[in-house]
Design an enzyme around this catalytic site. Sequence first.
Site, PDB file in Angstrom:
ATOM      1  N   GLU A  97      10.191 -11.878  20.517  1.00 50.12           N
ATOM      2  CA  GLU A  97       9.216 -12.813  21.069  1.00 50.12           C
ATOM      3  C   GLU A  97       9.906 -13.968  21.782  1.00 50.12           C
ATOM      4  O   GLU A  97       9.459 -14.406  22.853  1.00 50.12           O
ATOM      5  CB  GLU A  97       8.318 -13.323  19.937  1.00 50.12           C
ATOM      6  CG  GLU A  97       7.416 -12.224  19.389  1.00 50.12           C
ATOM      7  CD  GLU A  97       7.064 -12.387  17.925  1.00 50.12           C
ATOM      8  OE1 GLU A  97       6.353 -11.512  17.395  1.00 50.12           O
ATOM      9  OE2 GLU A  97       7.506 -13.378  17.301  1.00 50.12           O
ATOM     10  N   ASN A 132      10.089 -14.202  16.452  1.00 49.28           N
ATOM     11  CA  ASN A 132      11.258 -13.389  16.146  1.00 49.28           C
ATOM     12  C   ASN A 132      12.087 -13.250  17.416  1.00 49.28           C
ATOM     13  O   ASN A 132      11.758 -13.819  18.470  1.00 49.28           O
ATOM     14  CB  ASN A 132      10.858 -12.028  15.555  1.00 49.28           C
ATOM     15  CG  ASN A 132      10.007 -11.192  16.511  1.00 49.28           C
ATOM     16  OD1 ASN A 132      10.100 -11.311  17.733  1.00 49.28           O
ATOM     17  ND2 ASN A 132       9.164 -10.327  15.954  1.00 49.28           N
ATOM     18  N   ASP A 157       5.146 -12.576   6.987  1.00 48.35           N
ATOM     19  CA  ASP A 157       3.934 -13.188   6.441  1.00 48.35           C
ATOM     20  C   ASP A 157       4.278 -14.136   5.305  1.00 48.35           C
ATOM     21  O   ASP A 157       3.691 -15.216   5.178  1.00 48.35           O
ATOM     22  CB  ASP A 157       2.977 -12.105   5.936  1.00 48.35           C
ATOM     23  CG  ASP A 157       2.481 -11.186   7.037  1.00 48.35           C
ATOM     24  OD1 ASP A 157       2.584 -11.571   8.221  1.00 48.35           O
ATOM     25  OD2 ASP A 157       1.983 -10.093   6.721  1.00 48.35           O
TER      26      ASP A 157
END
Length: 328
Positions: free
Chosen positions: A206, A203, A276
């Site tokens: 990160e 993301n 997820d």
Amino acid sequence: MYTSELVAFRGVRVLVLGDLVLDHYLEGRVDRISPEAPVPVVALDSAGERFAPGGAANVALNVLSLGGSPFIAGTVGDDPDGEILKGLLAGKGVDVSCVTVDPDRPTTRKTRVISRGYQLIRIDRESTLPCRREKGSPENARILAALSSVGAVIFEDYDKGFLGDFNIPWIIDESRSRGIPVLADPKFRNIMLYKGVSLVKPNIREASAMLGQQLDDATTEELQAACGMIIRALDAQAVLLTLGAGGSILSVKDEENPLVQSTAARHVFDVSGAGDAVIAVMGLAYASGVPPVRAAVMANYAAAAVCAEPGVYAVTPEDILREARLHE
């Protein structure tokens, strides 16, 4: 309209490796403030306690709900929470033969106290110490055995200790030697260990940490350049940079014109679990030969469907087809 791709997902075996979490929900009503401290008193509803698989376990549930056949590799404690988590997964049909019981650490549990749909507090019980084991250990032997029958490997890393320099590199090497696509959804600690993967899905936070630059206010052109830097730094084949409400960017090595997508979400009830669903769709797509660009569009629809549901939700093929009809 994606029907053939979703049919191709059926029965595809995927190995999901990562940090297992037991999500614990306590729901009730708030009618007063405590006389002991200025905090709300939550009166639990009669059916106000429930458990659900979280972390990497939720990725496995998304693989399952999309028609795939997931293996899950991770660790739980030798405690009631570990038994609950393994039981929930096995009861839904997830293969838990690669789950390790570690008596020296607790099962990671996140307890959320909720009233009228609002989360009041979250309490985490966890250890983030590395779960170091030699490659030849019985636990890793089971992972090696699982690699002989899967179509893709997904690393779902929450920095809780199951993944690290003691297992990420050799699992990537073993997978690549077998021609198995490897996908990584990283956090901060291990991000530079995912070298040689087929796709990495950071993301914006990160990616900023990895590149040492702040990307929150970056232009689309700057974000595309950042994707190229990530591909080069990790020698990855592709990067899917997720931007939350800003959508996503898919950049494939040696290909021009990255895919820039706005979010497909129409109603955002809860963003929990959207990432997820995205990595589960991408893993199944790589395993079944769906082109990355087409897979990324499907993943965007999957995230939209999850965001419209309360709590963590496992996306279904019907969800993706419904979102596609609404947007195409």
